[in-house]
Design an enzyme around this catalytic site. Structure first.
Site, PDB file in Angstrom:
ATOM      1  N   TYR A 159      -9.094 -13.345  57.125  1.00 53.15           N
ATOM      2  CA  TYR A 159      -9.973 -12.207  56.854  1.00 53.15           C
ATOM      3  C   TYR A 159      -9.776 -11.692  55.436  1.00 53.15           C
ATOM      4  CZ  TYR A 159     -12.338  -7.717  57.667  1.00 53.15           C
ATOM      5  OH  TYR A 159     -13.189  -6.641  57.603  1.00 53.15           O
ATOM      6  N   SER A 162     -13.612  -5.298  52.061  1.00 46.06           N
ATOM      7  CA  SER A 162     -12.628  -4.524  52.819  1.00 46.06           C
ATOM      8  C   SER A 162     -11.432  -4.208  51.949  1.00 46.06           C
ATOM      9  CB  SER A 162     -12.156  -5.327  54.050  1.00 46.06           C
ATOM     10  OG  SER A 162     -11.054  -4.707  54.678  1.00 46.06           O
TER      11      SER A 162
END
Length: 247
Positions: free
Chosen positions: A155, A142
């Site tokens: 995350y 990401s």
């Protein structure tokens, strides 16, 4: 479009969003598919939609945070399809909170699924790939793993870890003709982003050079490129598919 006719492709987290778009794109390109997720009903629905493309299809409920579950899934894939040429580690979760409020459980859950799960599934598939001296792994990381994001320490850490894992596996298995790369999406249009207040979406769009969110197919096209023969001399790379959000 890349040709995956006769290739056996594993996609994790394959029942919705980016994962289903990946499965559909590989199916359209002629691949046989092995799909895993955490819900049987969702896997059944995905399989029904993908059956129209005619390739072989295997599905299994898998907890990718459990090493034995990953090993069992890959072994069953080989039994059902014959081998594994491509693995796409897509499955992931979020449990957002500011760092001072982030619980140990919230940290562990995200690291276990996103980072350990990618490691466990890669390890299982690599046992097949390096013996055949052929394979391609594409990990979904990401933009948050590259630039950080408030409220997503767990995350961001998991996705940054995937980048380091990608480069290490590329170095370890390149001599066995196994390539390992990653795709780092930015904002992707999903029901979750559709539900954001318009002012939040406008602020996000201001930071994106192309002034639009990605669609799931934008990510799928990048993954198929890295997984296929057109990228036969590319390994250890992170392909940023973020519309210019982070350069």
């Amino acid at each position: 479009m890349a040709d995956f006719k006769g290739k056996n492709v594993i996609v994790t987290g394959a029942t919705r969003g980016i994962g289903f778009a990946l499965a559909e794109a590989f199916a359209k390109a002629g691949a046989n598919l092995s799909l895993c997720a955490t819900h049987e009903a969702a896997l059944h629905q995905a399989a029904e939609k993908l059956a129209v493309f005619g390739g072989k299809l295997y599905t299994q409920v898998v907890n990718i945070a459990d090493v034995a579950s990953c090993d069992d899934f890959v072994q069953n894939t080989v039994k059902e399809l014959g081998s594994v040429e491509v693995l796409v580690n897509n499955a992931g979760i979020t449990k957002d909170n500011l760092t001072v409020r982030l619980s140990e459980a919230e940290w562990d859950d995200v690291i276990d699924v996103n980072l350990k799960g990618t490691f466990f599934m890669s390890k299982a598939a690599l046992k097949v790939m390096f013996k055949k001296r052929n394979g391609s792994i594409v990990n979904i990381t990401s933009v948050v793993g590259q630039m950080g994001n408030p409220g997503q320490a767990n995350y961001a850490a998991s996705k940054a870890g995937i980048i380091g894992l990608t480069k290490t596996l590329a170095k370890e298995f390149g001599s066995r003709n196994v390539r390992v790369n990653a795709v780092a999406p930015g904002f992707v249009q999903t029901p979750m982003t559709d539900a954001l207040p318009q002012d939040v979406k406008n602020k996000a769009l201001e930071a994106i050079a192309l002034k639009r969110f990605a669609c799931a197919q934008d990510i799928a096209r990048a993954v198929l490129f890295l997984a296929g023969e057109d990228a036969s001399y590319i390994t250890g790379q992170v392909l940023a598919v973020n519309g210019g959000l982070y350069m």
